[in-house]
Design a protein around this motif. Structure first.
Motif, short mmCIF file in Angstrom:
data_model
loop_
_atom_site.label_atom_id
_atom_site.label_comp_id
_atom_site.label_asym_id
_atom_site.label_seq_id
_atom_site.Cartn_x
_atom_site.Cartn_y
_atom_site.Cartn_z
N LYS A 136 -0.60 1.97 4.86
CA LYS A 136 0.16 3.07 5.45
C LYS A 136 1.30 2.60 6.33
O LYS A 136 2.42 3.14 6.24
CB LYS A 136 -0.79 3.97 6.27
N GLU A 137 1.06 1.59 7.14
CA GLU A 137 2.09 1.15 8.09
C GLU A 137 3.31 0.58 7.38
O GLU A 137 4.40 0.52 7.98
CB GLU A 137 1.51 0.11 9.05
N SER A 138 3.16 0.18 6.14
CA SER A 138 4.28 -0.40 5.38
C SER A 138 5.04 0.64 4.57
O SER A 138 6.23 0.47 4.31
CB SER A 138 3.77 -1.50 4.44
N VAL A 139 4.36 1.68 4.16
CA VAL A 139 4.98 2.60 3.20
C VAL A 139 5.37 3.95 3.79
O VAL A 139 6.17 4.67 3.18
CB VAL A 139 4.05 2.82 1.99
N LEU A 140 4.81 4.30 4.95
CA LEU A 140 5.11 5.61 5.54
C LEU A 140 5.66 5.45 6.95
O LEU A 140 5.08 4.73 7.77
CB LEU A 140 3.85 6.48 5.58
#
Length: 414
Positions: free
Chosen positions: A339-343
């Motif tokens: 999540k921290e990389s894509v959103l």
């Protein structure tokens, strides 16, 4: 591995852990907590084991020294040059639990419901002593009586799964892959050859997942963790395209770092994975060195020298694995972002309503409120599905390439 395994037995109160066992619930299983404990504790543990085996006290007094030497030698092997591979033991241990074996007995057709002959050549030890490079990928000239989809059927299958991904994540689909997937090795043929080797040998393609409570799926049901989500997405197309079944093993244990886990891989994920996932970024900071030791151990301990999936896009770790790839030491490693990389913080708000199906109920865990692990740092149900889909989209390209090669069995790939 034997000292580590025996120390794990002692930590369970002199219980017996069958070799190769992987526990059904990683959160309730004992941690392989054999670190550099004081010598007296280690000596007491091993002397207790030796008494059960009938070993004399005089002989057991040498066990702590042997243990220390064994750990040092293992560490030296783990940090040795990756290009010098160990031949290992070809006897593949079975894994008794935490294993899903996807087998679809239906005929191979183009209608696949989503959701719910080649080999890597193995050089001899003498060859390894003089050649410091990965073996060439060679497509075998013989095929087994395994179902193989026609070209038209394969196109229909792949078109269907890609449409399912686009429907699930809408206009954000391409961004999700751009941010969430990094191909570090770039050799799709190498991964395709792994699948085709499993096909030629008439066995499942094995994907094993090591990691923390994120891999376990804490806060959700165990079968909702991203390894098993991947199995549900990838298994049916693999079976229909190539007649190869998919076996997924979730060997995650909450709170256990990659050391000493990486020195005991056979006991957690078996000895025969074709793919091995690393997911220890949550508690191992930003340094790449523990991950590096894990990768070296994995590619030396396990006979198939598995493809590495890094469940993390930390810059230092990505840079390190890319350097290994550039030197020809890793052919097909990938990094997967969570999540921290894509959103971004406001990504879902900016999408507007209605949200694509893959982002609905984003803040909901899969397990009831009374279940443990429903913490802010644990991925929720939809994030597990997203991680699985990101990996699956890479492997659909692998399956497409493997199918092309299976239709041309006399072609060699360098």
């Amino acid at each position: 591995q034997e000292p580590c395994f025996r120390a794990l037995e002692w930590r369970r109160g002199h219980g017996t852990v069958p070799r190769g066992e992987v526990r059904q619930s990683a959160e309730h299983s004992v941690s392989c907590s054999f670190r550099f404990v004081p010598m007296m504790r280690a000596g007491d543990a091993l002397r207790g084991i030796s008494r059960r085996r009938g070993t004399s006290n005089a002989a057991s007094s040498f066990l702590p020294v042997f243990l220390l030497v064994a750990v040092v030698v293992a560490a030296m092997l783990g940090t040795g040059a990756m290009s010098v591979y160990l031949t290992g033991n070809s006897n593949h241990n079975s894994v008794s639990a935490n294993r899903h074996h996807h087998k679809n007995n239906s005929p191979s057709t183009g209608n696949v419901r989503v959701g719910g002959e080649a080999a890597l050549s193995r050089p001899s030890p003498a060859h390894d002593q003089h050649h410091h490079h990965e073996p060439a990928v060679v497509v075998a000239t013989t095929t087994k009586d395994t179902a193989l989809a026609s070209k038209e059927e394969a196109e229909e299958i792949l078109r269907g799964v890609r449409a399912a991904f686009a429907d699930r994540y809408g206009s954000y689909s391409s961004t999700l892959l751009e941010r969430g997937l990094e191909d570090l090795g770039g050799d799709l043929d190498a991964t395709a050859a792994r699948v085709l080797r499993a096909r030629a040998e008439g066995r499942p393609f094995v994907m094993a997942f090591a990691g923390y409570s994120t891999t376990v799926g804490r806060g959700n049901f165990f079968n909702q963790s991203f390894p098993f989500e991947l199995e549900r997405i990838l298994g049916p197309p693999m079976e229909s395209l190539l007649g190869v079944s998919l076996e997924v093993r979730n060997g995650g244990i909450g709170g256990i770092p990659s050391f000493p886990y990486g020195f005991c891989l056979e006991h957690f994920v078996g000895s025969d994975p074709d793919v091995l996932s690393w997911d220890y970024g949550m508690n191992e900071g930003k340094s790449p060195f523990a991950m590096e030791a894990f990768v070296r151990q994995a590619t030396q301990q396990l006979p198939n020298r598995p493809m590495i999936i890094m469940q993390n896009k930390n810059h230092k770790r990505v840079k390190l694995l890319r350097e290994y790839a550039q030197k020809g030491l890793l052919l097909d490693a990938i990094a997967v972002g969570h999540k921290e990389s894509v959103l971004d913080d406001h990504t879902l708000e900016e999408m507007g309503l209605p949200l694509p199906p893959g982002f609905r109920d984003w803040d909901e865990f899969g397990a009831p409120q009374s279940c443990p692990g429903r913490n802010a740092w644990h991925p929720k149900k939809q994030e597990h599905s997203m991680i699985a889909w990101i990996m699956a989209m890479h492997f659909f390209r692998v399956l497409e390439r493997a199918h092309e090669l299976a239709l041309e069995p006399h072609q060699d790939i360098l």
